[in-house]
Write an enzyme that holds these catalytic residues in place. Structure first.
Site, PDB file in Angstrom:
ATOM      1  N   CYS A 161      -7.849 -10.788  34.349  1.00 32.41           N
ATOM      2  CA  CYS A 161      -8.512 -11.926  33.693  1.00 32.41           C
ATOM      3  C   CYS A 161      -9.756 -11.492  32.891  1.00 32.41           C
ATOM      4  O   CYS A 161     -10.088 -12.102  31.869  1.00 32.41           O
ATOM      5  CB  CYS A 161      -8.874 -12.996  34.712  1.00 32.41           C
ATOM      6  SG  CYS A 161      -9.557 -12.351  36.237  1.00 32.41           S
ATOM      7  N   HIS A 256     -15.134 -16.418  32.950  1.00 36.76           N
ATOM      8  CA  HIS A 256     -15.645 -15.044  32.843  1.00 36.76           C
ATOM      9  C   HIS A 256     -16.260 -14.862  31.453  1.00 36.76           C
ATOM     10  O   HIS A 256     -15.649 -15.209  30.436  1.00 36.76           O
ATOM     11  CB  HIS A 256     -14.508 -14.029  32.984  1.00 36.76           C
ATOM     12  CG  HIS A 256     -13.931 -13.916  34.373  1.00 36.76           C
ATOM     13  ND1 HIS A 256     -14.444 -14.553  35.478  1.00 36.76           N
ATOM     14  CD2 HIS A 256     -12.868 -13.188  34.822  1.00 36.76           C
ATOM     15  CE1 HIS A 256     -13.720 -14.232  36.542  1.00 36.76           C
ATOM     16  NE2 HIS A 256     -12.758 -13.411  36.165  1.00 36.76           N
TER      17      HIS A 256
HETATM   18  P1  NAP Z   1      -5.695 -16.739  46.888  1.00 38.58           P
HETATM   19  O1  NAP Z   1      -6.446 -17.941  46.532  1.00 38.58           O
HETATM   20  O2  NAP Z   1      -6.183 -15.864  47.995  1.00 38.58           O
HETATM   21  O3  NAP Z   1      -4.159 -17.200  47.225  1.00 38.58           O
HETATM   22  C1  NAP Z   1      -3.231 -16.294  47.727  1.00 38.58           C
HETATM   23  C2  NAP Z   1      -1.836 -16.910  47.854  1.00 38.58           C
HETATM   24  O4  NAP Z   1      -0.977 -15.913  48.404  1.00 38.58           O
HETATM   25  C3  NAP Z   1      -1.764 -18.118  48.818  1.00 38.58           C
HETATM   26  O5  NAP Z   1      -0.821 -19.041  48.360  1.00 38.58           O
HETATM   27  C4  NAP Z   1      -1.275 -17.472  50.110  1.00 38.58           C
HETATM   28  O6  NAP Z   1      -0.582 -18.369  50.974  1.00 38.58           O
HETATM   29  C5  NAP Z   1      -0.298 -16.468  49.532  1.00 38.58           C
HETATM   30  N1  NAP Z   1       0.037 -15.432  50.499  1.00 38.58           N
HETATM   31  C6  NAP Z   1      -0.785 -14.709  51.286  1.00 38.58           C
HETATM   32  N2  NAP Z   1      -0.054 -13.897  52.095  1.00 38.58           N
HETATM   33  C7  NAP Z   1       1.247 -14.125  51.783  1.00 38.58           C
HETATM   34  C8  NAP Z   1       2.482 -13.609  52.288  1.00 38.58           C
HETATM   35  N3  NAP Z   1       2.519 -12.698  53.277  1.00 38.58           N
HETATM   36  N4  NAP Z   1       3.628 -14.059  51.730  1.00 38.58           N
HETATM   37  C9  NAP Z   1       3.599 -14.981  50.753  1.00 38.58           C
HETATM   38  N5  NAP Z   1       2.470 -15.526  50.260  1.00 38.58           N
HETATM   39  C10 NAP Z   1       1.306 -15.086  50.782  1.00 38.58           C
HETATM   40  O7  NAP Z   1      -5.508 -15.764  45.647  1.00 38.58           O
HETATM   41  P2  NAP Z   1      -5.589 -16.123  44.066  1.00 38.58           P
HETATM   42  O8  NAP Z   1      -6.977 -16.016  43.578  1.00 38.58           O
HETATM   43  O9  NAP Z   1      -4.809 -17.361  43.818  1.00 38.58           O
HETATM   44  O10 NAP Z   1      -4.836 -14.862  43.469  1.00 38.58           O
HETATM   45  C11 NAP Z   1      -3.423 -14.727  43.570  1.00 38.58           C
HETATM   46  C12 NAP Z   1      -2.997 -13.567  42.690  1.00 38.58           C
HETATM   47  O11 NAP Z   1      -3.389 -13.828  41.338  1.00 38.58           O
HETATM   48  C13 NAP Z   1      -3.651 -12.233  43.068  1.00 38.58           C
HETATM   49  O12 NAP Z   1      -2.733 -11.181  42.834  1.00 38.58           O
HETATM   50  C14 NAP Z   1      -4.818 -12.132  42.096  1.00 38.58           C
HETATM   51  O13 NAP Z   1      -5.190 -10.793  41.842  1.00 38.58           O
HETATM   52  C15 NAP Z   1      -4.227 -12.768  40.841  1.00 38.58           C
HETATM   53  N6  NAP Z   1      -5.204 -13.331  39.902  1.00 38.58           N
HETATM   54  C16 NAP Z   1      -6.196 -14.172  40.314  1.00 38.58           C
HETATM   55  C17 NAP Z   1      -7.083 -14.691  39.328  1.00 38.58           C
HETATM   56  C18 NAP Z   1      -8.188 -15.637  39.690  1.00 38.58           C
HETATM   57  O14 NAP Z   1      -8.966 -15.980  38.766  1.00 38.58           O
HETATM   58  N7  NAP Z   1      -8.295 -16.101  40.923  1.00 38.58           N
HETATM   59  C19 NAP Z   1      -6.957 -14.323  38.004  1.00 38.58           C
HETATM   60  C20 NAP Z   1      -5.926 -13.474  37.632  1.00 38.58           C
HETATM   61  C21 NAP Z   1      -5.055 -12.993  38.602  1.00 38.58           C
HETATM   62  P3  NAP Z   1      -1.300 -19.035  52.270  1.00 38.58           P
HETATM   63  O15 NAP Z   1      -2.202 -20.098  51.746  1.00 38.58           O
HETATM   64  O16 NAP Z   1      -0.148 -19.551  53.053  1.00 38.58           O
HETATM   65  O17 NAP Z   1      -2.046 -17.931  52.966  1.00 38.58           O
END
Ligand code: NAP
Length: 366
Positions: A161, A256
């Site tokens: 991002c 950002h």
């Molecule tokens: P997050 O809020 O921590 O959410 C993580 C997700 O993954 C939740 O739905 C969680 O489910 C699920 N999860 C965790 N363990 C799992 C498993 N064993 N099997 C299946 N699902 C599982 O993370 P996020 O910020 O949304 O980021 C998600 C991805 O997008 C990451 O790879 C991150 O690097 C990328 N990303 C994030 C952003 C940002 O601005 N936040 C920007 C670009 C890319 P539960 O709720 O059931 O635990």
């Protein structure tokens, strides 16, 4: 543009997280995609979505009613997912190896994966799309399908991002051959999947370290600007510019910001830069894709813009807002750029990629 009869059925893997919630909200009433399935970890599985995200719905807008009623599946139930949808968005917090295994398994079950994760980003046959910049890189999907042994399944990714603030600004200036870029990014807490409320250390503080972010910020732009010709088996990274990035976490909820200095082999004039930023109309805008902001780049003349609180929602959170273009005493030019990290930088950018891939004929009904 390729026509598809009816909406494509779509699922979200990682639906309960920060990016997953954005995807749920963007896919409510999407004109081309019908949200049919939500999956997450075993902890959330079996619960209605509303209950699974109880106390952690992080958006300012209400949760869509229909999504709230859907029962969350365990993401490990790969065949159930593949049977129910035409493609998935994937945004999970898992170790890289497990994320790649999950995404490749879904692709091998002939279910295309539009990924927000970084696990497959640097594989040469996985397109890392910013639809306005490198829509032609989708052509490498054919080579990827050969590697995976699939007929329709594949993976595409979006870049980190942080680089989505300044890579869009530099792209129309490539004819002037940027040779060096120094970028300092000021990154919101939602980029770590957190809110200000659940990260007390961020209160009145900055943290000058985001694991892996600087390395990604220096490498990924070269893949996005890389070359691809029909028949190639991978994207060939661009050789320049040389990029130096410093990434700092700041107490901002969303958005950002980057402060960027650039040296060019052929230094452009100020009016040329402003004209190129103003006149650029990339493919998704010309194709009128539903999530493409018009314009993509917005230049603010005020000395104190862009600001996350005021500018991150420009173009529905999909535009990139620029400002403070001035001469740089060390390099040639400097400017400030801003983009919404969970919209343009993650969920919105992925939805736009899916629209592009459908228009190009890579996504279709099973
Ligand atoms: P997050 O809020 O921590 O959410 C993580 C997700 O993954 C939740 O739905 C969680 O489910 C699920 N999860 C965790 N363990 C799992 C498993 N064993 N099997 C299946 N699902 C599982 O993370 P996020 O910020 O949304 O980021 C998600 C991805 O997008 C990451 O790879 C991150 O690097 C990328 N990303 C994030 C952003 C940002 O601005 N936040 C920007 C670009 C890319 P539960 O709720 O059931 O635990």
């Amino acid at each position: 543009m390729k026509e598809t009869k009816g909406k494509l059925r779509v699922g979200i893997v990682g639906a309960t997280g920060m990016v997953g919630q954005r995807l749920v909200s963007l896919l409510d009433a999407h004109p081309w995609f019908d949200l049919r399935l939500l999956a997450a970890s075993r902890n959330s599985a079996g619960k209605p979505y509303r209950e699974a995200v109880k106390g952690r719905w992080a958006l300012g807008t209400p949760m869509p009613e229909t999504a709230g009623r859907l029962k969350v599946l365990d993401a490990a139930e790969l065949e159930t997912i593949a049977d129910a949808v035409d493609f998935v968005f994937c945004a999970v917090s898992l170790p890289k190896k497990e994320t790649r295994a999950l995404e490749e398994a879904l692709a091998r079950l002939e279910t295309p994966v539009i990924s927000c994760n970084s696990a497959c980003r640097m594989l040469p046959d996985v397109p890392m799309l910013i639809p306005e910049i490198n829509p032609g890189h989708a052509g490498v999907i054919e080579a990827q399908r050969k590697r995976l042994g699939t007929r329709r399944g594949f993976i595409t990714v979006k870049p980190n991002c942080s680089i989505q603030t300044y890579v869009p600004a530099l792209t129309p200036l490539l004819p002037y051959r940027p040779s060096a870029v120094v970028a300092c990014t000021y990154q919101a807490v939602s980029g770590a999947g957190k809110t200000m409320a659940d990260w007390p250390e961020m209160e009145r503080n900055v943290i000058p370290f985001i694991a892996g972010e600087e390395e990604k910020s220096e490498r990924e732009p070269l893949k996005i600007w890389g070359g691809f010709r029909e028949g190639d088996t991978g994207i060939r990274d661009a050789e320049q510019p040389l990029i130096s990035a410093q990434c700092v976490r700041v107490p901002v909820d969303d958005g950002h910001l980057a402060a960027v200095s650039v040296r060019f082999e052929d230094k452009p004039k100020r009016e040329d830069i402003l004209r190129l930023w103003r006149e650029w109309e990339p493919a998704p805008q010309r194709m009128k894709l539903p999530s493409a902001p018009r314009p993509f780049l917005v230049y603010r003349e005020e000395d104190d813009r862009p600001q996350p609180a005021l500018d991150r929602d420009a173009g529905g959170g999909m535009a990139v807002v620029l400002g403070r273009l001035r001469e740089d005493p060390v390099l040639d030019w400097r400017f400030v750029s801003l983009s919404h990290n969970t919209l343009r930088g993650a969920a919105g950018g992925s939805v736009l990629s899916a629209e592009l891939l459908q228009a190009q004929g890579y996504l279709e009904r099973k």
